[in-house]
Scaffold this motif. Structure first.
Motif, PDB file in Angstrom:
ATOM      1  N   MET A 203     -58.303  34.515-120.550  1.00 20.35           N
ATOM      2  CA  MET A 203     -59.517  34.094-119.842  1.00 20.35           C
ATOM      3  C   MET A 203     -59.274  34.023-118.346  1.00 20.35           C
ATOM      4  O   MET A 203     -60.083  34.480-117.550  1.00 20.35           O
ATOM      5  CB  MET A 203     -59.981  32.721-120.352  1.00 20.35           C
ATOM      6  CG  MET A 203     -60.657  32.769-121.700  1.00 20.35           C
ATOM      7  SD  MET A 203     -61.567  31.242-122.015  1.00 20.35           S
ATOM      8  CE  MET A 203     -60.573  30.525-123.275  1.00 20.35           C
ATOM      9  N   LEU A 205     -56.955  35.616-116.715  1.00 22.89           N
ATOM     10  CA  LEU A 205     -56.659  36.961-116.239  1.00 22.89           C
ATOM     11  C   LEU A 205     -57.938  37.734-115.916  1.00 22.89           C
ATOM     12  O   LEU A 205     -58.015  38.430-114.902  1.00 22.89           O
ATOM     13  CB  LEU A 205     -55.858  37.709-117.314  1.00 22.89           C
ATOM     14  CG  LEU A 205     -55.474  39.140-116.990  1.00 22.89           C
ATOM     15  CD1 LEU A 205     -54.407  39.155-115.908  1.00 22.89           C
ATOM     16  CD2 LEU A 205     -54.977  39.856-118.240  1.00 22.89           C
ATOM     17  N   GLY A 207     -60.876  36.467-115.290  1.00 21.42           N
ATOM     18  CA  GLY A 207     -61.764  35.826-114.331  1.00 21.42           C
ATOM     19  C   GLY A 207     -62.800  34.884-114.917  1.00 21.42           C
ATOM     20  O   GLY A 207     -63.903  34.771-114.393  1.00 21.42           O
ATOM     21  N   ALA A 208     -62.439  34.182-116.010  1.00 22.60           N
ATOM     22  CA  ALA A 208     -63.317  33.114-116.482  1.00 22.60           C
ATOM     23  C   ALA A 208     -63.176  31.947-115.506  1.00 22.60           C
ATOM     24  O   ALA A 208     -62.103  31.721-114.950  1.00 22.60           O
ATOM     25  CB  ALA A 208     -62.917  32.669-117.889  1.00 22.60           C
ATOM     26  N   THR A 209     -64.241  31.197-115.292  1.00 23.53           N
ATOM     27  CA  THR A 209     -64.160  30.064-114.360  1.00 23.53           C
ATOM     28  C   THR A 209     -63.403  28.913-115.020  1.00 23.53           C
ATOM     29  O   THR A 209     -63.326  28.817-116.240  1.00 23.53           O
ATOM     30  CB  THR A 209     -65.558  29.556-113.973  1.00 23.53           C
ATOM     31  OG1 THR A 209     -66.207  29.102-115.155  1.00 23.53           O
ATOM     32  CG2 THR A 209     -66.390  30.650-113.342  1.00 23.53           C
ATOM     33  N   ASN A 210     -62.862  28.029-114.187  1.00 22.81           N
ATOM     34  CA  ASN A 210     -62.165  26.853-114.716  1.00 22.81           C
ATOM     35  C   ASN A 210     -63.094  26.038-115.601  1.00 22.81           C
ATOM     36  O   ASN A 210     -62.697  25.550-116.648  1.00 22.81           O
ATOM     37  CB  ASN A 210     -61.661  25.970-113.568  1.00 22.81           C
ATOM     38  CG  ASN A 210     -60.488  26.612-112.863  1.00 22.81           C
ATOM     39  OD1 ASN A 210     -59.804  27.455-113.441  1.00 22.81           O
ATOM     40  ND2 ASN A 210     -60.269  26.229-111.633  1.00 22.81           N
ATOM     41  N   PHE A 212     -65.585  27.047-117.362  1.00 19.91           N
ATOM     42  CA  PHE A 212     -65.797  27.714-118.645  1.00 19.91           C
ATOM     43  C   PHE A 212     -64.605  27.476-119.570  1.00 19.91           C
ATOM     44  O   PHE A 212     -64.776  27.256-120.767  1.00 19.91           O
ATOM     45  CB  PHE A 212     -65.975  29.216-118.411  1.00 19.91           C
ATOM     46  CG  PHE A 212     -66.330  29.972-119.654  1.00 19.91           C
ATOM     47  CD1 PHE A 212     -67.647  30.153-120.012  1.00 19.91           C
ATOM     48  CD2 PHE A 212     -65.330  30.483-120.468  1.00 19.91           C
ATOM     49  CE1 PHE A 212     -67.970  30.839-121.170  1.00 19.91           C
ATOM     50  CE2 PHE A 212     -65.646  31.167-121.623  1.00 19.91           C
ATOM     51  CZ  PHE A 212     -66.972  31.344-121.975  1.00 19.91           C
TER      52      PHE A 212
END
Ligand code: ATP
Ligand code: MG
Lengths: 284, 222
Positions: A203, A205, A207-210, A212
């Motif tokens: 996630m 890697l 680019g999921a937000t913190n 999320f």
């Protein structure tokens, strides 16, 4: 959507730990719940007693009419006071004869009337607290016409003391359980984080937000807490039902309190998991 | 697109792993990053998607500066930069399709777009036939293609690859390199770290950087 699915998956992964967490939150809130029931009933009892709380000032036999008039005016001037009633020596004796018929012989044999005249002060319904009562009593004591002031002080004080002791006990026990609950929720969240280590790495890697990444774990904590709150509500209700039926009748607390308790459990679970996430997410 | 200015990286016990490295990669370029084991290739690539930060100097990638980008904002950079590892880093127990869709799901792609986009990505890397296979059932070369498809999910401006062919036999390695060349031909910048010099030499028109002991010692395009 994702967060809800993942939070449920978290429960499936560690059902025992979830149950334990919820139970500890439940115990902490159960203590609070018992206190809530006690306090609520105490308040009800107090307000019933409070209706009868009045300040009675016994007046010297040799008090002058002028002194009595000043006393009455002075007392009436206090904002908490709604009425003052003068009871003469004769009225007091008559009332005693009426209320205590078993002492009829005693009263009949009296040459002089031993009962003092008195001034009965009625307080506004919101003002029947130990503070106000003591203040009114003190003010009256200052008047030369007043011999003594009574106001059922002892047991008003005692009820409030009882409530304070209950509050302190609740605070200590409740916090102890809360600490244990926070530790267990923290552990559960930590295990959940590590179980999903690979996913979290991917996630990050891609680019999921913190937010999320955190959300499912926060939700897991909140649901655990709410579960604990519900458990506590059920246990409290059980205890209330038992006491009400077997010992003495008690009133059940307002349902808004129950909802607030469950909400508090959820907030607590959310907080505990937030702390754990903050500590452990960076290790992944 | 990518610019390193006097970048050094010191590790507590190890000392200096990168030493005053300066280079840039333009839009649409294809660059090999070579060097012996321990020369600092992985460290350089980690800087480029801010998994690590320079001790000295500045890294700029797709408009994000290592000096200005907070940890909370790194996700924005990650959506502009695709990353591929030697060991694929796929999620086990999931299909090729699920692995690619995962990247779209967790970056907030609308639900109904995920299916078609996943299919498109998998066909782009030549895996249309094996989308339903669990990653464990795929060959190394196929797994690496899945990881490339995942890296492409957010339509990055640049693809970073750390020894993407390291675990592959020669044939698969060549296939992956061809795939990178195709992606590059369609406009994507590619920076690929490798110590497979045969692979590097097999292509003549590509810029090559060489690191040695943390220093940039060769740049064919400079
Ligand atoms: N987190 C770290 N802590 C300490 N030293 C590190 C760390 N990461 C890398 N190094 C050191 O930095 C140097 C460069 O490592 P790096 O992984 O960048 O080399 P590389 O060129 O990728 O090598 P390889 O071809 O074997 O992958 C090595 O000597 C390594 O030991
Ligand atoms: Mg390396």
């Amino acid at each position: 959507m994702h967060a809800i699915r993942e939070a449920i998956a978290g429960f499936r992964r560690a059902p025992l730990l979830t149950a334990l967490s919820a139970t500890m939150v439940g115990l902490a809130l159960f203590v609070v719940g018992l206190f809530g029931v006690a306090t609520y009933n105490l308040h009800e009892a107090l307000s019933r007693i409070e209706d009868r709380v009045e300040v009675v000032a016994y007046v010297r036999d040799n008090a002058l009419d002028e002194e009595l008039r000043i006393l009455e005016e002075d007392v009436m001037a206090m904002p908490e006071v709604v009425g003052v009633r003068y009871v003469s020596k004769d009225q007091a004796l008559e009332a005693a004869r009426r209320d205590l018929p078993e002492f009829e012989d005693l009263f009949a044999g009296l040459d002089t009337n031993p009962l003092p005249a008195s001034m009965e002060v009625e307080l506004a319904s919101g003002a029947r607290t130990p503070d106000v009562v003591a203040r009114v009593a003190e003010r009256m004591t200052l008047h030369p016409a007043v011999e003594d002031v009574r106001y059922g002080q002892e047991w008003v004080d005692r009820l409030f003391l009882l409530q304070n002791i209950g509050g302190i006990a609740t605070l200590i026990l409740g916090s102890a359980f809360a600490v244990v609950a926070a530790l267990i929720i923290g552990t559960a969240i930590r295990i959940a984080l590590f179980a999903r280590r690979e996913e979290i790495q991917v996630m990050r890697l891609v680019g999921a937000t913190n937010g999320f990444i955190r959300r499912p774990f926060l939700l897991e904590g909140a649901i655990t807490g709410a579960l604990g709150g519900t458990l506590a509500a059920a246990a409290t209700w059980g205890a209330w039902w038992g006491v009400s039926n077997a010992v003495f009748p008690l009133s059940w607390i307002p349902w808004s309190w129950v909802l607030a308790g469950i909400g508090a459990g959820a907030a607590f679970g959310l907080l505990a998991s937030a702390v754990s996430i903050r500590r452990h997410l960076q290790e992944i | 697109m990518i610019r390193l200015s006097h970048v050094s990286r010191d590790f507590p016990r190890r000392g200096r792993a990168l030493d005053d490295v300066t280079f840039s990669v333009e839009k649409g370029e294809f660059v090999f990053l070579t060097g012996h084991s321990g020369s600092g290739k992985s460290t350089t690539l980690r800087m480029l998607h801010m998994a690590d930060r320079p001790t000295e100097g500045e890294v700029r990638v797709a408009g994000f500066s290592s000096k200005l980008t907070s940890d909370r904002e790194i996700w924005k950079l990650r959506r502009r930069v695709g990353f591929v590892f030697q060991d694929f880093r796929l999620l086990p127990g999931r299909t090729a399709r699920e692995n690619v869709a995962f990247a779209l799901e967790v970056t907030g792609t609308p639900r109904r777009e995920i299916g078609p986009r996943t299919s498109r990505l998998l066909s782009q890397v030549g895996l249309s036939a094996r989308t339903g296979a669990l990653v464990e059932e795929l060959s190394g070369g196929e797994q690496q293609r899945v990881s490339v498809a995942r890296a492409l999910a957010n339509e990055p401006l640049v693809l970073l690859a750390d020894e993407p062919t390291g675990n592959l036999d020669e044939r698969s390695a060549r296939g992956i390199l061809e795939l990178f060349r195709d992606l590059n031909a369609s406009g994507m910048a590619v920076l690929m770290a490798t110590h497979d010099l045969d692979l590097v030499r097999s292509i003549s028109d590509v810029r090559t950087l060489e690191l040695s002991g943390g220093r940039l010692v060769f740049d064919s395009g400079a």
